[in-house]
Design a protein around this motif. Structure first.
Motif, PDB file in Angstrom:
ATOM      1  N   VAL A   6       0.732  -1.214  -0.125  1.00  0.00           N
ATOM      2  CA  VAL A   6      -0.119  -0.083  -0.109  1.00  0.00           C
ATOM      3  C   VAL A   6       0.882   1.312  -0.075  1.00  0.00           C
ATOM      4  CG1 VAL A   6      -1.959   1.322   1.194  1.00  0.00           C
ATOM      5  CG2 VAL A   6      -1.710  -1.289   1.545  1.00  0.00           C
ATOM      6  N   VAL A   7       0.842   2.236  -1.023  1.00  0.00           N
ATOM      7  CA  VAL A   7       1.503   3.199  -1.029  1.00  0.00           C
ATOM      8  C   VAL A   7       0.780   4.411  -1.124  1.00  0.00           C
ATOM      9  CG1 VAL A   7       3.467   4.327  -2.564  1.00  0.00           C
ATOM     10  CG2 VAL A   7       3.052   1.866  -2.355  1.00  0.00           C
ATOM     11  N   ALA A   8       1.054   5.313  -0.378  1.00  0.00           N
ATOM     12  CA  ALA A   8       0.440   6.725  -0.194  1.00  0.00           C
ATOM     13  C   ALA A   8       0.555   7.405  -1.749  1.00  0.00           C
ATOM     14  CB  ALA A   8       1.023   7.714   1.029  1.00  0.00           C
ATOM     15  N   GLY A   9      -0.271   8.295  -2.300  1.00  0.00           N
ATOM     16  CA  GLY A   9      -0.482   8.712  -3.266  1.00  0.00           C
ATOM     17  C   GLY A   9       0.523  10.186  -3.582  1.00  0.00           C
ATOM     18  N   ASP A  10       1.286  10.549  -2.308  1.00  0.00           N
ATOM     19  CA  ASP A  10       1.936  11.889  -2.400  1.00  0.00           C
ATOM     20  C   ASP A  10       3.396  11.823  -2.146  1.00  0.00           C
ATOM     21  OD1 ASP A  10       1.819  11.077   0.165  1.00  0.00           O
ATOM     22  OD2 ASP A  10       1.351  13.194   1.337  1.00  0.00           O
ATOM     23  N   LEU A  11       3.963  10.470  -2.982  1.00  0.00           N
ATOM     24  CA  LEU A  11       5.322  10.323  -2.548  1.00  0.00           C
ATOM     25  C   LEU A  11       6.000  10.439  -4.069  1.00  0.00           C
ATOM     26  CD1 LEU A  11       4.779   6.960  -0.558  1.00  0.00           C
ATOM     27  CD2 LEU A  11       4.929   9.287   0.364  1.00  0.00           C
ATOM     28  N   ALA A  46      13.415   8.068  -0.131  1.00  0.00           N
ATOM     29  CA  ALA A  46      12.202   8.196  -1.190  1.00  0.00           C
ATOM     30  C   ALA A  46      10.998   8.124  -0.674  1.00  0.00           C
ATOM     31  CB  ALA A  46      12.757   7.488  -2.445  1.00  0.00           C
ATOM     32  N   ILE A  47      11.032   6.848   0.030  1.00  0.00           N
ATOM     33  CA  ILE A  47       9.583   6.497   0.646  1.00  0.00           C
ATOM     34  C   ILE A  47       9.342   7.486   1.586  1.00  0.00           C
ATOM     35  CG2 ILE A  47       7.867   4.854   1.622  1.00  0.00           C
ATOM     36  CD1 ILE A  47       9.810   2.732   0.273  1.00  0.00           C
ATOM     37  N   ALA A  48      10.208   8.234   2.426  1.00  0.00           N
ATOM     38  CA  ALA A  48       9.577   9.055   3.504  1.00  0.00           C
ATOM     39  C   ALA A  48       9.188  10.506   2.939  1.00  0.00           C
ATOM     40  CB  ALA A  48      10.727   9.131   4.371  1.00  0.00           C
ATOM     41  N   PHE A  49       9.487  10.811   1.823  1.00  0.00           N
ATOM     42  CA  PHE A  49       9.399  11.994   1.301  1.00  0.00           C
ATOM     43  C   PHE A  49       7.984  12.241   0.874  1.00  0.00           C
ATOM     44  CE2 PHE A  49       9.539  15.874  -0.847  1.00  0.00           C
ATOM     45  CZ  PHE A  49      10.646  16.640  -0.511  1.00  0.00           C
ATOM     46  N   ASP A  50       7.091  12.668   1.842  1.00  0.00           N
ATOM     47  CA  ASP A  50       5.804  12.830   1.113  1.00  0.00           C
ATOM     48  C   ASP A  50       5.568  14.632   1.116  1.00  0.00           C
ATOM     49  OD1 ASP A  50       5.648  13.547   3.827  1.00  0.00           O
ATOM     50  OD2 ASP A  50       3.678  12.090   4.461  1.00  0.00           O
ATOM     51  N   SER A  61      10.332   4.974  -6.069  1.00  0.00           N
ATOM     52  CA  SER A  61      10.582   4.139  -7.483  1.00  0.00           C
ATOM     53  C   SER A  61      10.311   2.872  -7.111  1.00  0.00           C
ATOM     54  CB  SER A  61      12.107   4.069  -7.753  1.00  0.00           C
ATOM     55  OG  SER A  61      12.935   3.648  -6.847  1.00  0.00           O
ATOM     56  N   ALA A  62      10.024   1.869  -8.009  1.00  0.00           N
ATOM     57  CA  ALA A  62      10.126   0.415  -7.861  1.00  0.00           C
ATOM     58  C   ALA A  62      10.987  -0.277  -6.944  1.00  0.00           C
ATOM     59  CB  ALA A  62       9.732  -0.022  -9.424  1.00  0.00           C
ATOM     60  N   ALA A  63      12.410   0.277  -7.183  1.00  0.00           N
ATOM     61  CA  ALA A  63      13.500  -0.299  -6.314  1.00  0.00           C
ATOM     62  C   ALA A  63      13.465   0.028  -4.929  1.00  0.00           C
ATOM     63  CB  ALA A  63      14.540   0.311  -6.886  1.00  0.00           C
ATOM     64  N   ASP A  64      12.736   1.047  -4.815  1.00  0.00           N
ATOM     65  CA  ASP A  64      12.554   1.549  -3.219  1.00  0.00           C
ATOM     66  C   ASP A  64      11.333   0.624  -2.609  1.00  0.00           C
ATOM     67  OD1 ASP A  64      14.007   4.054  -3.155  1.00  0.00           O
ATOM     68  OD2 ASP A  64      12.598   4.796  -4.178  1.00  0.00           O
ATOM     69  N   ALA A  97      12.959  -2.883  -2.388  1.00  0.00           N
ATOM     70  CA  ALA A  97      13.797  -3.088  -1.041  1.00  0.00           C
ATOM     71  C   ALA A  97      12.861  -3.234   0.058  1.00  0.00           C
ATOM     72  CB  ALA A  97      14.561  -1.812  -0.890  1.00  0.00           C
ATOM     73  N   ALA A  98      11.815  -2.275   0.270  1.00  0.00           N
ATOM     74  CA  ALA A  98      11.129  -2.537   1.384  1.00  0.00           C
ATOM     75  C   ALA A  98      10.463  -3.763   1.482  1.00  0.00           C
ATOM     76  CB  ALA A  98       9.939  -1.242   1.269  1.00  0.00           C
ATOM     77  N   ALA A  99       9.865  -4.389   0.445  1.00  0.00           N
ATOM     78  CA  ALA A  99       9.456  -5.813   0.442  1.00  0.00           C
ATOM     79  C   ALA A  99      10.585  -6.897   1.020  1.00  0.00           C
ATOM     80  CB  ALA A  99       8.723  -5.940  -0.895  1.00  0.00           C
ATOM     81  N   GLY A 100      11.327  -6.632   0.690  1.00  0.00           N
ATOM     82  CA  GLY A 100      12.697  -7.414   0.912  1.00  0.00           C
ATOM     83  C   GLY A 100      12.886  -7.618   2.166  1.00  0.00           C
ATOM     84  N   ALA A 101      12.675  -6.267   3.045  1.00  0.00           N
ATOM     85  CA  ALA A 101      12.891  -6.322   4.552  1.00  0.00           C
ATOM     86  C   ALA A 101      11.953  -7.440   5.437  1.00  0.00           C
ATOM     87  CB  ALA A 101      12.358  -4.972   5.158  1.00  0.00           C
ATOM     88  N   LEU A 102      11.008  -8.121   4.778  1.00  0.00           N
ATOM     89  CA  LEU A 102      10.366  -9.388   5.220  1.00  0.00           C
ATOM     90  C   LEU A 102      11.301 -10.409   5.186  1.00  0.00           C
ATOM     91  CD1 LEU A 102       6.589  -8.605   4.573  1.00  0.00           C
ATOM     92  CD2 LEU A 102       7.767  -8.490   6.942  1.00  0.00           C
ATOM     93  N   GLY A 103      12.243 -10.501   4.451  1.00  0.00           N
ATOM     94  CA  GLY A 103      12.985 -11.839   4.141  1.00  0.00           C
ATOM     95  C   GLY A 103      11.973 -12.889   3.800  1.00  0.00           C
ATOM     96  N   GLY A 104      12.119 -14.257   4.563  1.00  0.00           N
ATOM     97  CA  GLY A 104      11.417 -15.283   4.000  1.00  0.00           C
ATOM     98  C   GLY A 104      10.047 -15.335   5.059  1.00  0.00           C
ATOM     99  N   ALA A 105      10.061 -14.360   5.874  1.00  0.00           N
ATOM    100  CA  ALA A 105       8.793 -14.255   6.809  1.00  0.00           C
ATOM    101  C   ALA A 105       7.338 -14.776   6.037  1.00  0.00           C
ATOM    102  CB  ALA A 105       8.843 -13.082   7.626  1.00  0.00           C
TER     103      ALA A 105
END
Length: 124
Positions: A26-31, A105-109, A35-38, A41-49
């Motif tokens: 879920v991504v806010a519309g004011d970012l 990048a994600i933090a910048f709204d 980028s897709a890479a960001d 990377a965020a999704a990768g933070a869950l690892g194999g959970a």
């Protein structure tokens, strides 16, 4: 206003799960800098959970600008003032991995005219 947002996000997450999604973002519309890479990377933070939530915080650290949810309804959306800690607490309460994620990048709204000035400085 956030109740309507949270209801809309919950509806979208339910539909994603119904269609077989194992993870949702879920991504806010004011970012403007995200980028897709960001998001990858965020999704990768869950690892194999198998169960978890990555809470991507805003510049102040209190709000949520993006959520990675595995499965899509592992927690309910709780956007609004101070939502980062609510999302993390909900994930822990659900017995899921809870990850606080900070990405410039994600933090910048863009919420205020001052934010637009900040944007002009970093991305003219």
């Amino acid at each position: 206003a956030t109740d309507g947002l949270n209801d809309a996000v919950a509806t979208g997450l339910a539909e994603a799960e119904r269609r077989g999604a194992r993870t949702a973002i879920v991504v806010a519309g004011d970012l403007p800098l995200v980028s897709a890479a960001d998001l990858t990377a965020a999704a990768g933070a869950l690892g194999g959970a198998e169960r978890g939530a990555v809470v991507c915080v805003d510049r102040g650290g209190a709000g949520t600008n993006a959520l990675v949810l595995r499965p899509p309804r592992v927690i309910g959306p709780a956007f609004g003032s101070g939502s980062a800690e609510r999302h993390l607490a909900e994930a822990r309460s659900a017995g899921a991995e809870a990850v606080r994620w900070a990405s410039p990048a994600i933090a910048f709204d863009v919420d205020t005219p001052a934010d637009l000035e900040d944007l002009r400085a970093v991305a003219p």
